[in-house]
Design an enzyme around this catalytic site. Sequence first.
Site, PDB file in Angstrom:
ATOM      1  N   THR A 138       0.825  -1.208   0.000  1.00 22.41           N
ATOM      2  CA  THR A 138       0.000   0.000   0.000  1.00 22.41           C
ATOM      3  C   THR A 138       0.855   1.253   0.000  1.00 22.41           C
ATOM      4  OG1 THR A 138      -1.556   1.270   1.388  1.00 22.41           O
ATOM      5  CG2 THR A 138      -0.080  -0.230   2.519  1.00 22.41           C
ATOM      6  N   TYR A 181      -1.941   0.078  10.758  1.00 20.67           N
ATOM      7  CA  TYR A 181      -2.099  -0.500   9.423  1.00 20.67           C
ATOM      8  C   TYR A 181      -0.843  -0.268   8.578  1.00 20.67           C
ATOM      9  CZ  TYR A 181      -3.739  -1.033   4.614  1.00 20.67           C
ATOM     10  OH  TYR A 181      -3.858  -1.392   3.299  1.00 20.67           O
TER      11      TYR A 181
END
Length: 369
Positions: A138, A181
């Site tokens: 990501t 995250y």
Amino acid sequence: MATHGARRSNVRPLRPVVITGGAGFLGANLADRLAGEGVPVVVLDSLARPGVELNLEWLKERHGKLVAPVIADIRDAEAVAETVRNARAVLHLAAQVAVTTSLEDPVHDFEANARGTLNVLEALRRQNDPPPLLFASTNKVYGKLFGASALGRSRSRWEPRREEHKQGCDEATLLDFYSPYGCSKGVADQYVLDYARVFGLPTLVFRMSCLYGPRQFGNEDQGWIAHFLIRALRGEPITIFGDGRQVRDALYVDDAVSAWLAGLHGIDRLRGRVFNLGGGPANTLSLLEMLEHVERLTGRAPEVHFDEPRPGDQLWYVSDTRALEQATGWRARIGLEAGLERLTVWLRRHVVPERSGKAAAAAFREARA
């Protein structure tokens, strides 16, 4: 495997491609492309995310025995090892995908993203001839990137003040994990690269920006482009966290699938590398600009509420995809307007049909068709 320029030496006849998280948005589209080319696919998915069971049923109805489901959690090392034992390749997408959820339960976030990825890597490392592993990372591994002082603010968006930044963030951008995250995905990202360097596994990492398109059941925590459209089509309000000028580059899912398959087919040359994957500077939009698209596409201006910014949110992120383009010949071919039109058509047909009562329920079930 259908070629796209692949050499026959990369083909492992009769062995499936395993897609972890294969019932999710990108996973289902990858599985559909591969199975459509006659490649057997194993979909490993816990079916924890709402809507993904519809994607799995859709895949089974379209492709029959070419798609084999394995309902298991990526945290189950034994199930992972058994599933990937005969794989010709593993596309690893299974993850906890939301910053908000990682703040609520950092341990679960770590176990799913970091430990789950290590389970996959170890299962492959133990094989005599490990298959390729492609990993979905990501843009959050780059952290916040720019503070407000490094950006200029217009009516609808933030933009970098320095001209050289406007081409986007390349793979040399410093890592700066932010939020649980970002940390868990960043750990996994680095493990995947290190297993290529230390153990010689044929691995590849894609650091992805915003993807959108059919089979996406977006919600407030993840899949924001589809989420905005779904809320507007239902006549429900949209909440924006921050001032709405945050900018992202958006990539239509068909282009994302093509990029992943280009990476898979070129794995002998590309092993051990990382690529940023997104729509690039030609396909950027802010949240406020997306609201304008929503009004154009749905014929109604959505009700909008503003709330406090979320921790770790990037004011501006755009992918510099030139390294991937040069390495594979890949290009993003579907522009924002065309892609958003396609997504809206799919959502109207399958998620928010313009009917009510039993007709609406029947139309929702068409998502399986």
